[in-house]
Write an enzyme that holds these catalytic residues in place. Structure first.
Site, PDB file in Angstrom:
ATOM      1  N   LYS A  65      47.022  75.122 -50.142  1.00 13.19           N
ATOM      2  CA  LYS A  65      46.409  74.271 -51.170  1.00 13.19           C
ATOM      3  C   LYS A  65      46.067  72.892 -50.582  1.00 13.19           C
ATOM      4  CE  LYS A  65      48.744  76.842 -54.789  1.00 13.19           C
ATOM      5  NZ  LYS A  65      49.911  77.006 -55.651  1.00 13.19           N
ATOM      6  N   GLN A 115      55.098  73.512 -57.482  1.00 19.14           N
ATOM      7  CA  GLN A 115      55.161  74.888 -56.984  1.00 19.14           C
ATOM      8  C   GLN A 115      56.413  75.578 -57.519  1.00 19.14           C
ATOM      9  OE1 GLN A 115      52.660  76.346 -55.045  1.00 19.14           O
ATOM     10  NE2 GLN A 115      53.788  78.229 -55.478  1.00 19.14           N
ATOM     11  N   ASP A 151      47.340  73.261 -63.175  1.00 16.87           N
ATOM     12  CA  ASP A 151      47.754  74.670 -63.232  1.00 16.87           C
ATOM     13  C   ASP A 151      47.476  75.259 -64.612  1.00 16.87           C
ATOM     14  OD1 ASP A 151      48.632  75.731 -60.844  1.00 16.87           O
ATOM     15  OD2 ASP A 151      50.609  74.781 -60.975  1.00 16.87           O
TER      16      ASP A 151
END
Ligand SMILES: NC(=O)c1ccc[n+]([C@@H]2O[C@H](COP(=O)([O-])OP(=O)(O)OC[C@H]3O[C@@H](n4cnc5c(N)ncnc54)[C@H](OP(=O)(O)O)[C@@H]3O)[C@@H](O)[C@H]2O)c1
Length: 304
Positions: free
Chosen positions: A52, A96, A119
Site C-alpha cells: 500500500k 491494518q 477502508d
C-alpha cells in the site's frame, strides 16, 4: 469460452487515473496523504502494508507508515487515531487488521473520522452507503463494481446473488449492487438450498472464505462469476483436488510450496459467461481502490 476478467489490467487503469488526479491536485498545492498503521510484526500484514505504501509512492500520494509495538494499548491507539484525525496532511487512515487481542478493534475503527475512513469500515460510511449518499465504500466491494462496469457487464436489472454477509465484503458489495439497480439476494451459512439460490444468479459473487465452495452445479450457465475468496492450498492433496493436470499450478506449488484458490471451484468457471480468476481477479483491485478512496477523501474534505 468464458471471458476472463483481468483484474490486473483494470487495477492498472484505475491507478493511472488516480495518478492523473494526483497531478491535477498538485497543481492546486494539494498532496493526498495516507497514514498506514501497522501494529506489531504480522508477516502477512507487513506485506500488505508495504504494497500500500509502495502504491502511494508510485502514484504520487504522501504516505506515513506508523508502527506501534505489539504491546500497544487501546488508549494509546485511540490517542494515535485522534492525532491522525486532526492532521491536515493526512486524508486517509488505514489501520491494518488483525490487531493484537488487547486492542479493542471496533472501538478503534469507530474512532477514525468517517471523512478519513478510506477502508470504508466506519458505521457512518456503511449508513451513507445504505442511504445511497456519497460515501467512502470498502475497497474490495468497490473494486467488484469497477470490474463489472469497466468490462461492460450489465448490473441494472440483473439477478445478483452474494454468498457471504461480512461487514467487509458481503454486505457492502450487496449494497453497491443494489445501488446499481441489481435485484440482490444475500446468502450465508444458514441459507437453505444454497444451490437453488445461486443457480438463479446472473451475477454471482462468492465471498465465503472456503476453497472451491461454489461447484458447477451451483452456477447458471452464462453467469458472471466474481470470486472474492483467497484460500491458500499447501498440501499435495488439496492442490490435486482443484488443479490436477494444471502444469502452471503445479509449477507454482513446487516453487512456493503453496498456491491459492478462490471460493469458486475452477470447474465452475467453465460454465460462466465471464469470471474473475484467482489470483489476478478481484485481489489487485483492493489497493487500487484504496488509492482512489484516499484521493476522493482528499477532495471531499476540501469540498472539491
Ligand atoms: N482483496 C481481496 O481480494 C479480499 C479482501 C477481503 C476478503 N477476501 C477474501 O474473501 C473471502 C471472504 O472474506 P470475508 O472477510 O467476507 O469472510 P468472513 O468474514 O469469514 O465471512 C464469510 C461469510 O461466508 C459465509 N459462509 C461461510 N460458510 C458458508 C456456507 N457453508 N454457506 C454459505 N455461506 C457461508 C458466512 O456466513 P455466516 O455469516 O452465516 O457465518 C459469512 O457471512 C475470504 O476468502 C477472504 O480471504 C479477499
Amino acid at each position: 469460452m468464458p471471458k476472463i476478467l483481468d483484474g490486473v489490467a483494470i487495477a492498472s487503469a484505475i491507478k493511472q487515473e488516480v495518478a492523473e488526479e494526483v497531478r491535477a491536485l498538485a497543481a492546486l498545492g494539494i498532496r493526498p496523504g495516507l497514514a498506514a498503521v501497522l501494529v506489531g510484526r504480522v508477516p502477512a500484514s507487513e506485506i500488505y502494508v508495504r504494497s500500500k505504501v509502495q502504491a502511494c509512492a508510485e502514484l504520487g500520494l504522501y504516505s506515513d507508515l506508523i508502527s506501534p509495538p505489539e504491546s500497544v494499548t487501546t488508549e494509546e491507539m485511540l490517542d494515535l487515531v485522534a492525532a491522525l484525525n486532526s492532521r491536515d496532511d493526512i486524508d486517509g487512515i488505514l489501520i491494518q487488521l488483525p490487531l493484537p487481542k488487547q486492542v479493542d478493534a471496533k472501538q478503534l475503527l469507530d474512532a477514525v473520522s468517517p471523512d478519513k475512513d478510506v477502508d470504508g469500515f466506519h458505521p457512518v460510511n456503511a449508513g451513507r452507503l445504505q442511504a445511497g449518499r456519497p460515501a467512502l465504500a470498502p475497497c474490495t466491494p468497490a473494486g467488484v463494481i469497477e470490474i463489472l462496469k469497466r468490462s461492460d457487464l450489465p448490473i441494472s436489472g440483473q439477478q445478483a446473488v452474494v454468498v457471504g454477509r461480512s461487514d467487509i465484503v458481503g454486505k457492502p458489495v450487496a449494497m453497491l449492487l443494489l445501488n446499481e439497480n441489481a435485484t440482490v439476494t444475500i446468502c450465508h451459512s444458514k441459507t437453505r438450498d444454497l444451490g437453488a439460490v445461486t443457480r438463479e444468479a446472473d451475477i454471482l459473487v462468492a465471498a465465503i472464505g472456503r476453497a472451491g465452495f461454489i461447484t458447477p452445479d451451483m452456477v447458471k450457465p452464462g453467469a458472471t462469476i466474481i470470486d472474492v475468496g483467497i484460500n491458500r492450498l499447501s498440501t499435495r492433496e488439496d492442490v490435486d483436488r482443484f488443479f490436477a493436470g494444471d502444469m502452471k499450478r503445479e509449477a507454482t506449488f513446487l516453487r512456493r510450496g503453496s498456491t491459492i484458490v478462490g471460493d469458486v471451484h475452477p470447474k465452475a468457471f467453465e460454465l460462466a459467461g465471464a469470471y474473475t480468476p484467482v489470483p489476478g481477479g478481484v485481489g489487485p483491485l483492493t489497493i487500487a481502490m484504496l488509492m482512489a478512496n484516499t484521493v476522493r477523501a482528499a477532495k471531499m474534505r476540501r469540498g472539491l
